[in-house]
Design an enzyme around this catalytic site. Structure first.
Site, PDB file in Angstrom:
ATOM      1  N   HIS A 436      11.279 -25.923  32.139  1.00 50.35           N
ATOM      2  CA  HIS A 436      11.001 -25.246  33.407  1.00 50.35           C
ATOM      3  C   HIS A 436      12.273 -24.819  34.128  1.00 50.35           C
ATOM      4  O   HIS A 436      13.247 -25.577  34.198  1.00 50.35           O
ATOM      5  CB  HIS A 436      10.233 -26.202  34.335  1.00 50.35           C
ATOM      6  N   GLU A 437      12.255 -23.626  34.707  1.00 48.92           N
ATOM      7  CA  GLU A 437      13.332 -23.123  35.571  1.00 48.92           C
ATOM      8  C   GLU A 437      14.703 -23.174  34.908  1.00 48.92           C
ATOM      9  O   GLU A 437      15.687 -23.553  35.514  1.00 48.92           O
ATOM     10  CB  GLU A 437      13.362 -23.896  36.897  1.00 48.92           C
ATOM     11  N   GLY A 438      14.757 -22.758  33.664  1.00 47.41           N
ATOM     12  CA  GLY A 438      16.018 -22.738  32.923  1.00 47.41           C
ATOM     13  C   GLY A 438      16.151 -23.963  32.060  1.00 47.41           C
ATOM     14  O   GLY A 438      16.086 -25.101  32.544  1.00 47.41           O
ATOM     15  N   HIS A 443      21.561 -24.664  31.850  1.00 46.50           N
ATOM     16  CA  HIS A 443      22.205 -25.357  32.966  1.00 46.50           C
ATOM     17  C   HIS A 443      23.559 -25.946  32.556  1.00 46.50           C
ATOM     18  O   HIS A 443      24.458 -26.070  33.398  1.00 46.50           O
ATOM     19  CB  HIS A 443      21.276 -26.418  33.533  1.00 46.50           C
TER      20      HIS A 443
END
Length: 593
Positions: A436-438, A443
């Protein structure tokens, strides 16, 4: 019990002293009492509305019927309850009907909701993120058109980025936008996949905050614009279809109660979309929501892990099995499995990772509040620290949550692998968060490739200064000197490794090859910092603590010791790997696999 109110308040009031936020004018109308009322309300809703649906939402997942996704019939009432009680717009201003609630308290509440039932908790706060984009960058007309119904829980909000051939590579999206004769209106055509709550029958309408490229605009990421694309739009005062069709629903391994949809947009005349902000600024706007969501993903990972931890702790206290290893008499009664050292190891692992991660995420929330409502150097430094720590706060709890929920299953043994106990569900639900979200890999690239050098590395300097302060505070307690010294050594290793890797930056392929491992290294050191802060507070409180509080603080000190003995030591192997000249992942050929 699916979370510990005592532990949550320890983080908020003893470690972080969240009441100090009320000294800022934006939060001045709040106090400790109002914060506690919010947390109590979150617990009450969780226990009465969310938790009872945990298993049934997993077993009876959403279905696509006649072109619409049908979800659990009670979800409509739950979402509207969140709207009626003011949760969806709670962080926003009083003028907008919000409560100007600090992110620190809001995220503490979402932690409770997620621990109770992650699937049901995502619907209202997806809408919060979407409305925040509208109110931040949209015209007054758009804000007035969409947000009242969204705040009320009657309309759902989403973030629509991903496409079949453009997942994390958003510069490659192909969804297009053509202007109509009406200023600010565009006809949108394309498709979006994996859209959380992208269609369902628990709300009357869905408003997609969607990325698309205006025809004739710049190529790549510079040509991306942001649009509000409702599933239904008003025509002559009536809601009518807007050429946004649900082509499919994805069947997930976990968090099944919240659907993710495949949307076909503009297959006919073209869906009407409304430009949010300026043309070609969509990616910049969307990153506001994504950065907020990344801290939220980390918190969701901790929520699920915490629920699994308490389920396994309860089982370990009640399940008799075997006898102490020094006890050979079979006539002696069996003991609860929590008496066995390896079971305590599994429980300590969960406690150390999850309570350390919760501290980090609330710390990031506190920085967000200072950055938003503070001023001058305090606000600037808080923003730098938040920016630096966001990839860690998202990724470390997400990756480790997969391991802590696995440990919860292991505590239950064979029972944990069955659907008779909830830990197998938590294990499945945890796996989404490293994606999720990258993804974690993205990251890692963000942290090493951008965040550590941003503003001349000032964020790292500020973080190290905070860590050194924690070391100095801990050394006022002789019992913690050895932990403080270990953190000092870890910071030194982190500085050395960072300097070494930055020396390779001329060759980005080599420089970033192990960025994910660097992220892991940085995450472990950051959690050690959080645990030293918690241990210092616990050690100071222990001499006068009694009863349950004494046991609570002893547990904190033991968890801190565990983290340093079992987790922080892992950085030594990472130091070796990150400074190695053996670039095996780069030298491996695709056809050798």
């Amino acid at each position: 019990m699916f979370f510990s109110p005592r532990d949550l308040r320890f983080h908020l009031y003893e470690v972080m002293q969240a009441e100090k936020l009320t000294q800022l004018p934006y939060f001045a109308e709040h106090d400790r009492t109002s914060f506690d009322m919010v947390l109590d309300a979150a617990a009450q809703i969780s226990e009465t509305l969310l938790r009872p649906l945990l298993t049934v939402m997993d077993r009876d997942e959403p279905k696509l019927v006649d072109g619409q996704i049908r979800v659990h019939p009670q979800l409509g009432a739950i979402i509207r309850r969140f709207g009626d009680d003011g949760w969806i717009n709670a962080p926003f201003t009083y003028d907008e009907g919000g409560q100007q609630l600090p992110a620190t308290i809001m995220n503490a509440a979402t932690f409770i909701f997620g621990a109770a039932n992650y699937s049901s908790s995502v619907f209202p706060f997806l809408t919060t993120g979407a409305t925040n984009l509208l109110r931040s960058f949209g015209s007054k007309e758009l804000v007035d058109r969409f947000t009242p119904m969204m705040y009320a829980g009657r309309w759902q909000g989403t973030m629509a980025l991903t496409e079949p051939d453009a997942g994390s590579s958003l510069s490659d999206i192909t969804t297009s936008a053509e202007p109509t004769d009406v200023p600010g209106e565009y006809r949108i055509r394309g498709q979006k996949i994996y859209i959380s709550a992208g269609d369902h029958d628990a709300c009357e309408n869905v408003v997609h905050l969607m990325l698309a490229k205006i025809k004739g605009g710049p190529a790549g990421a510079k040509g991306i614009s942001l649009f509000a694309v409702p599933q239904k739009r008003f025509e002559s005062g009536t809601l009518v279809g807007n050429d946004v069709q649900t082509a499919g629903i994805y069947h997930k391994m976990g968090y099944k109660g919240a659907p993710i949809a495949h949307l076909m947009v503009g297959s006919g005349a073209g869906a009407i979309g409304y430009l949010v902000g300026e043309p070609h600024q969509g990616l910049r706007y969307m990153f506001q929501m994504m950065n907020e969501a990344r801290v939220g993903v980390g918190m969701n990972a901790v929520s699920i892990g915490t629920a699994a931890y308490y389920a396994s702790l309860e089982y370990a206290r009640e399940r008799p099995q075997g006898r102490p290893i020094s006890e050979k008499d079979p006539a002696r009664p069996q003991v609860p499995i929590i008496r066995h050292a390896d079971v305590r190891r599994l429980l300590l692992f969960q406690k150390a990772v999850l309570e350390g991660s919760l501290g980090l995420l609330l710390q990031c929330s506190y920085y967000a509040d200072l950055a938003h409502a503070g001023d001058g150097e305090v606000a600037q430094n808080a923003a730098l620290l938040l920016d630096l720590l966001t990839p860690i706060a998202k990724s470390y709890p997400s990756e480790m949550g997969c391991l802590t929920t696995s440990a919860a299953v292991q505590v239950l043994g064979g029972a944990g692998y069955t659907t008779d106990f909830p830990v197998e569900q938590f294990y499945r639900e945890a796996r989404i968060h490293p994606i999720h979200e990258g993804t974690t890999g993205i990251h890692g690239l963000d942290l090493l490739g951008r965040k550590v050098t941003l503003h001349g590395g000032k964020g790292v300097q500020l973080l190290v200064a905070d860590m050194q302060k924690a070391i100095a505070d801990a050394k006022t307690h002789p019992e913690l000197t050895y932990l403080a010294s270990q953190l000092g050594e870890a910071i030194s290793h982190l500085t050395t490794v960072t300097t070494y890797l930055l020396g390779l930056a001329a060759d980005p392929t080599v420089f970033l090859a192990d960025a994910t491992l660097y992220l892991e290294f940085f995450g472990i050191v950051t959690l050690a910092w959080q645990w030293l802060r918690q241990a210092t507070i616990a050690q100071a409180a222990l001499p006068t603590a009694q009863g349950d509080d004494q046991a609570f603080y002893q547990g904190k000190l033991m968890a801190a010791r565990y983290f340093y003995e079992y987790e922080l030591v892992k950085t030594l192997s990472l130091v070796h790997r990150l400074q190695s000249t053996d670039h095996v992942t780069l030298e491996m050929h695709s056809d050798w696999f």
